[in-house]
Scaffold this active site. Structure first.
Site, short mmCIF file in Angstrom:
data_model
loop_
_atom_site.label_atom_id
_atom_site.label_comp_id
_atom_site.label_asym_id
_atom_site.label_seq_id
_atom_site.Cartn_x
_atom_site.Cartn_y
_atom_site.Cartn_z
N TYR A 1 0.90 -1.31 -0.02
CA TYR A 1 0.18 -0.08 -0.20
C TYR A 1 0.71 1.21 0.09
O TYR A 1 0.27 2.30 -0.03
CB TYR A 1 -1.16 0.10 1.18
CG TYR A 1 -1.68 -1.07 1.28
CD1 TYR A 1 -3.11 -1.12 0.52
CD2 TYR A 1 -1.53 -2.33 2.34
CE1 TYR A 1 -3.86 -2.28 0.69
CE2 TYR A 1 -2.46 -3.10 2.44
CZ TYR A 1 -3.53 -3.28 1.65
OH TYR A 1 -4.59 -4.43 1.63
N HIS B 1 -4.52 6.66 -1.27
CA HIS B 1 -4.89 6.54 0.05
C HIS B 1 -3.88 6.65 1.25
O HIS B 1 -4.14 6.94 2.31
CB HIS B 1 -5.63 5.31 0.09
CG HIS B 1 -7.14 5.44 0.80
ND1 HIS B 1 -7.59 6.79 0.96
CD2 HIS B 1 -7.87 4.52 1.57
CE1 HIS B 1 -8.94 6.65 1.53
NE2 HIS B 1 -9.02 5.26 1.86
N PHE C 1 -5.72 -0.62 9.66
CA PHE C 1 -6.19 -0.12 8.38
C PHE C 1 -7.11 0.93 8.63
O PHE C 1 -7.75 1.25 9.68
CB PHE C 1 -6.82 -1.33 7.83
CG PHE C 1 -6.08 -2.57 7.54
CD1 PHE C 1 -5.86 -2.46 5.83
CD2 PHE C 1 -5.75 -3.55 8.18
CE1 PHE C 1 -4.75 -3.47 5.44
CE2 PHE C 1 -4.63 -4.51 7.64
CZ PHE C 1 -4.18 -4.39 6.29
N ASN D 1 -10.10 1.91 8.06
CA ASN D 1 -11.56 2.14 8.35
C ASN D 1 -11.63 2.21 9.90
O ASN D 1 -12.58 2.43 10.67
CB ASN D 1 -12.41 1.05 7.99
CG ASN D 1 -12.71 1.19 6.60
OD1 ASN D 1 -12.07 2.06 5.74
ND2 ASN D 1 -13.44 0.12 5.98
N ASN E 1 -13.48 7.05 5.07
CA ASN E 1 -13.95 6.39 6.24
C ASN E 1 -12.80 6.36 7.41
O ASN E 1 -13.10 6.05 8.65
CB ASN E 1 -14.14 4.82 5.72
CG ASN E 1 -15.08 4.34 4.88
OD1 ASN E 1 -16.26 5.01 5.32
ND2 ASN E 1 -14.93 3.60 3.97
#
Length: 227
Positions: free
Chosen positions: A14, A19, A64, A66, A112
C-alpha cells in the site's frame, strides 16, 4: 504535546497508493526531524520527538484505514491529549491534485478514516487535507484511492511533501493559516511566460529588411507544458 496522525493502510503493497499520502507525510516528518525509532503501541506505530521545540508524537495506525480512530483514541487517552492538539494528514478526493487545505472540525466527507476518527476522537481535530483529485465517478473511487500514484504525479507529489514537512513548525506552533499560506506559495505552479510586446513602429519598418524579423516571431510552446 501534539499528536500527529497519518492516515493510510499498513503494508508494503500500500506504500505508494493515493490513500496512503498521510503515511508518506508522517514518514517524511520522522526522517527530517530526527524522531526516535518507531515502536508498536496503541494499535499502530508511534515515534516521539519534537518540532521547533514542541513535543510531538507521530502515529501511523496499523488497524487499516476504516478503524484508524481506535489507535488515535488510545494514544489521546494515554497522554491526555485534547482533540484540538491532534493534527491529521489525509488524502482528499474533493481537492485537485497537489492542493492543500487546513481546517479544524467538519464532516468526514465519506472518508472512512475520518469517520472512524470522528467516532473515537470527536470532530474538533485539525485536518491537513492533501488533494489527490477525483476519478470522475463514484464507482471508480475505490480503485482510484487504492492505486499507486502515477510517475507523472511525482512531479507535484514530492515537492508538496517537502513543503508540508518543511513548514511543520508553523503547524505545531498553532498557526495553521500561516502554514496553509506557505504551502500554497511553495507549491504554486510556475506562471506561463508573458507573450512578447508588439514591436514599436520603428521595429516594424526594419522587420521588412530582415534585421529584426526573427525577433518578432511568437515563441514556440513553453517547455514542459502538457496542455
Amino acid at each position: 504535546m501534539r499528536l500527529v496522525v497519518g492516515l493510510g493502510n499498513p503494508g508494503p503493497e500500500y506504500e505508494r497508493q493515493r490513500h496512503n499520502v498521510g503515511f508518506m507525510a508522517v514518514d517524511l516528518l520522522h526522517r527530517r526531524y530526527g524522531f526516535g525509532p518507531w515502536k508498536r503501541r496503541f494499535q499502530g506505530l508511534t515515534a516521539e520527538g519534537s518540532v521547533a521545540g514542541e513535543k510531538v508524537l507521530l502515529l501511523k495506525p496499523a488497524t487499516f484505514m476504516n478503524l484508524s480512530g481506535q489507535a488515535a483514541g488510545e494514544a489521546m487517552r494515554f497522554y491526555k491529549i485534547t482533540p484540538d492538539q491532534v493534527l491529521v494528514f489525509h488524502d482528499e478526493l474533493d481537492l485537485p491534485p497537489g492542493r492543500v487545505r487546513v481546517k479544524r472540525g467538519g464532516g468526514h466527507g465519506g472518508h472512512n478514516g475520518l469517520r472512524s476518527l470522528d467516532d473515537h476522537v470527536g470532530k474538533d481535530y485539525w485536518r491537513i487535507r492533501i488533494g489527490i483529485g477525483h476519478p470522475g465517478s463514484k464507482e471508480r473511487v475505490t480503485g482510484w484511492v487504492l492505486s499507486n500514484f502515477a510517475k507523472a504525479e511525482e512531479q507535484w507529489l514530492e515537492p508538496l511533501l517537502d513543503a508540508l514537512v518543511a513548514e511543520a513548525p508553523l503547524l505545531v506552533a498553532g498557526e495553521p493559516e500561516k502554514y496553509a499560506s506557505r504551502i500554497a506559495l511553495l507549491t504554486q505552479p510556475p506562471k506561463p511566460p508573458k507573450p512578447p510586446k508588439p514591436p514599436k513602429d520603428g521595429a516594424k519598418e526594419t522587420a521588412g529588411k530582415g534585421t529584426e524579423a526573427e525577433t518578432a516571431k511568437p515563441p514556440g510552446p513553453a517547455a514542459g507544458r502538457t496542455g
